[in-house]
Design an enzyme around this catalytic site. Structure first.
Site, short mmCIF file in Angstrom:
data_model
loop_
_atom_site.label_atom_id
_atom_site.label_comp_id
_atom_site.label_asym_id
_atom_site.label_seq_id
_atom_site.Cartn_x
_atom_site.Cartn_y
_atom_site.Cartn_z
N SER A 96 0.86 -1.18 0.00
CA SER A 96 0.00 0.00 0.00
C SER A 96 0.90 1.23 0.00
O SER A 96 2.08 1.15 0.36
CB SER A 96 -0.85 -0.01 1.28
OG SER A 96 -1.49 1.23 1.46
N TYR A 122 -2.07 -0.56 10.86
CA TYR A 122 -2.20 -0.90 9.43
C TYR A 122 -0.92 -0.53 8.68
O TYR A 122 -0.34 -1.35 7.97
CB TYR A 122 -3.41 -0.18 8.82
CG TYR A 122 -3.54 -0.42 7.33
CD1 TYR A 122 -4.02 -1.64 6.84
CD2 TYR A 122 -3.20 0.57 6.40
CE1 TYR A 122 -4.15 -1.86 5.47
CE2 TYR A 122 -3.33 0.35 5.04
CZ TYR A 122 -3.80 -0.86 4.57
OH TYR A 122 -3.92 -1.08 3.22
N LYS A 157 1.89 -2.91 6.84
CA LYS A 157 2.17 -2.80 5.41
C LYS A 157 3.64 -2.44 5.14
O LYS A 157 4.19 -2.85 4.12
CB LYS A 157 1.23 -1.77 4.77
CG LYS A 157 -0.23 -2.26 4.67
CD LYS A 157 -0.40 -3.39 3.66
CE LYS A 157 -1.84 -3.84 3.51
NZ LYS A 157 -2.01 -4.92 2.51
N1 NAP Z 1 -8.73 -0.46 -1.53
C1 NAP Z 1 -7.71 0.33 -1.28
O1 NAP Z 1 -7.81 1.56 -1.32
C2 NAP Z 1 -6.37 -0.27 -0.97
C3 NAP Z 1 -5.24 0.55 -1.05
C4 NAP Z 1 -4.00 -0.01 -0.76
C5 NAP Z 1 -3.89 -1.33 -0.43
N2 NAP Z 1 -5.01 -2.09 -0.34
C6 NAP Z 1 -4.83 -3.50 0.03
O2 NAP Z 1 -5.44 -4.32 -0.96
C7 NAP Z 1 -5.92 -5.52 -0.37
C8 NAP Z 1 -7.39 -5.70 -0.73
O3 NAP Z 1 -8.12 -4.59 -0.24
P1 NAP Z 1 -9.62 -4.30 -0.69
O4 NAP Z 1 -9.83 -2.84 -0.53
O5 NAP Z 1 -9.89 -4.97 -1.98
O6 NAP Z 1 -10.42 -5.04 0.49
P2 NAP Z 1 -11.96 -5.52 0.55
O7 NAP Z 1 -12.77 -4.90 -0.51
O8 NAP Z 1 -12.35 -5.35 1.97
O9 NAP Z 1 -11.86 -7.08 0.22
C9 NAP Z 1 -11.05 -7.89 1.02
C10 NAP Z 1 -11.10 -9.32 0.50
O10 NAP Z 1 -10.22 -10.11 1.29
C11 NAP Z 1 -10.95 -11.14 1.96
N3 NAP Z 1 -10.31 -11.31 3.28
C12 NAP Z 1 -10.21 -10.39 4.27
N4 NAP Z 1 -9.57 -10.92 5.34
C13 NAP Z 1 -9.26 -12.20 4.99
C14 NAP Z 1 -8.62 -13.26 5.66
N5 NAP Z 1 -8.16 -13.12 6.91
N6 NAP Z 1 -8.47 -14.44 5.02
C15 NAP Z 1 -8.93 -14.61 3.75
N7 NAP Z 1 -9.55 -13.64 3.07
C16 NAP Z 1 -9.71 -12.44 3.68
C17 NAP Z 1 -12.39 -10.64 1.98
O11 NAP Z 1 -13.37 -11.67 2.05
P3 NAP Z 1 -13.88 -12.27 3.47
O12 NAP Z 1 -14.28 -11.10 4.30
O13 NAP Z 1 -14.99 -13.19 3.11
O14 NAP Z 1 -12.69 -13.00 4.02
C18 NAP Z 1 -12.47 -9.95 0.63
O15 NAP Z 1 -12.63 -10.90 -0.40
C19 NAP Z 1 -5.64 -5.39 1.13
O16 NAP Z 1 -4.43 -6.04 1.43
C20 NAP Z 1 -5.51 -3.89 1.32
O17 NAP Z 1 -4.74 -3.56 2.44
C21 NAP Z 1 -6.24 -1.61 -0.62
#
Ligand code: NAP
Length: 235
Positions: A140, A153, A157
């Site tokens: 991130s 967080y 990261k």
């Molecule tokens: N969106 C952003 O702005 C952003 C920016 C920088 C980095 N990121 C990173 O990108 C990644 C994805 O983020 P996102 O925004 O797409 O999140 P999201 O929309 O909340 O989706 C998270 C996904 O991960 C699964 N998950 C969560 N905890 C889990 C666990 N312990 N074991 C297995 N599956 C798990 C969730 O399904 P279940 O709840 O069913 O497990 C869901 O499918 C993360 O690592 C986040 O830190 C996101």
């Protein structure tokens, strides 16, 4: 190709699965997330939309080492060569070191760091034997930049970025590519209800497009870092 994606039922993981799914070549796509019903529904949808793709799914919590091992065993039993592993699952809870609840760091390290570390370790022997593969770690902008509301967080990261850099050095002679992905804000479930205008930040598909592109370079080229931010900058 065979692509393994953690945290694949929503958000960035889902967008990455869709991007590989669209490919006319047809790939094996192996998805995981905790909620089995949501995961199953997405896997069926993906399979229906892209019949050339072989979609498989396994529900598990990647913050739990025993469940990661079971997931890895299931993958290894499929008798496939793992071409792409996307360590994407993660949890975003904003907070500050001085005020976040006790246990916040442990929880975030387990979900955002040990998940990737343990799954990678479980799959690496087979990948090293095949002398082929590409590992993406979903870091991130919070891996690069400290901010007042970063807390556990951001710490987790930063650690994931350290894991990724070390792995990159280790895997050079094994012909396994390692890419750290550093997205700024991208609109996913993590942002729904935040009041942020989806048009102010990136789309999940933007992150997926770069991962997809990086996975198709010549064998001698490795994209080490992907940094992408909203056009107007960080929030
Ligand atoms: N969106 C952003 O702005 C952003 C920016 C920088 C980095 N990121 C990173 O990108 C990644 C994805 O983020 P996102 O925004 O797409 O999140 P999201 O929309 O909340 O989706 C998270 C996904 O991960 C699964 N998950 C969560 N905890 C889990 C666990 N312990 N074991 C297995 N599956 C798990 C969730 O399904 P279940 O709840 O069913 O497990 C869901 O499918 C993360 O690592 C986040 O830190 C996101």
């Amino acid at each position: 190709m065979n692509i393994v994606i953690t945290g694949a039922s929503k958000g960035l993981g889902r967008a990455i699965a869709e991007k590989f799914g669209e490919d006319k070549q047809g790939h094996g796509i192996f998805l995981c997330a905790r909620n089995k019903e949501q995961l199953r529904a997405f896997a069926l949808e993906l399979q229906g939309r892209f019949p050339r793709t072989n979609v498989q799914y396994y529900a598990c919590d990647v913050s739990k080492p025993a469940e990661v091992q079971e997931f890895a065993n299931w993958l290894l039993q499929q008798n496939i060569r793992i071409d792409v592993l996307v360590n994407n699952a993660g949890q975003f809870i904003p907070g500050s070191v001085h005020s976040e609840p006790a246990g916040a760091l442990q929880q975030m390290i387990e979900t955002n760091l040990y998940s990737a570390y343990n799954l990678t370790r479980a799959l690496l022997p087979a990948m090293m034997q095949a002398a082929q593969g590409h590992i993406f770690n979903m870091c991130s902008i919070a891996s690069l930049q400290a901010y007042a509301n970063g807390g556990a967080y951001s710490i987790s990261k930063f650690a994931l970025a350290g894991f990724s850099k070390n792995l990159r050095e280790e895997m050079k002679p094994h012909n396994i590519k390692v890419t750290a992905v550093y997205p700024g804000a991208a609109y996913t479930d993590s942002w729904s209800g935040s009041g942020v205008d989806p048009k102010r930040i990136m789309e999940a598909a933007d992150v997926a497009a770069l991962i997809y592109a990086a996975s198709f370079l010549s064998p001698q080229a490795c994209v080490e870092d992907i940094i992408l931010r909203p056009q107007l900058g960080d929030l």
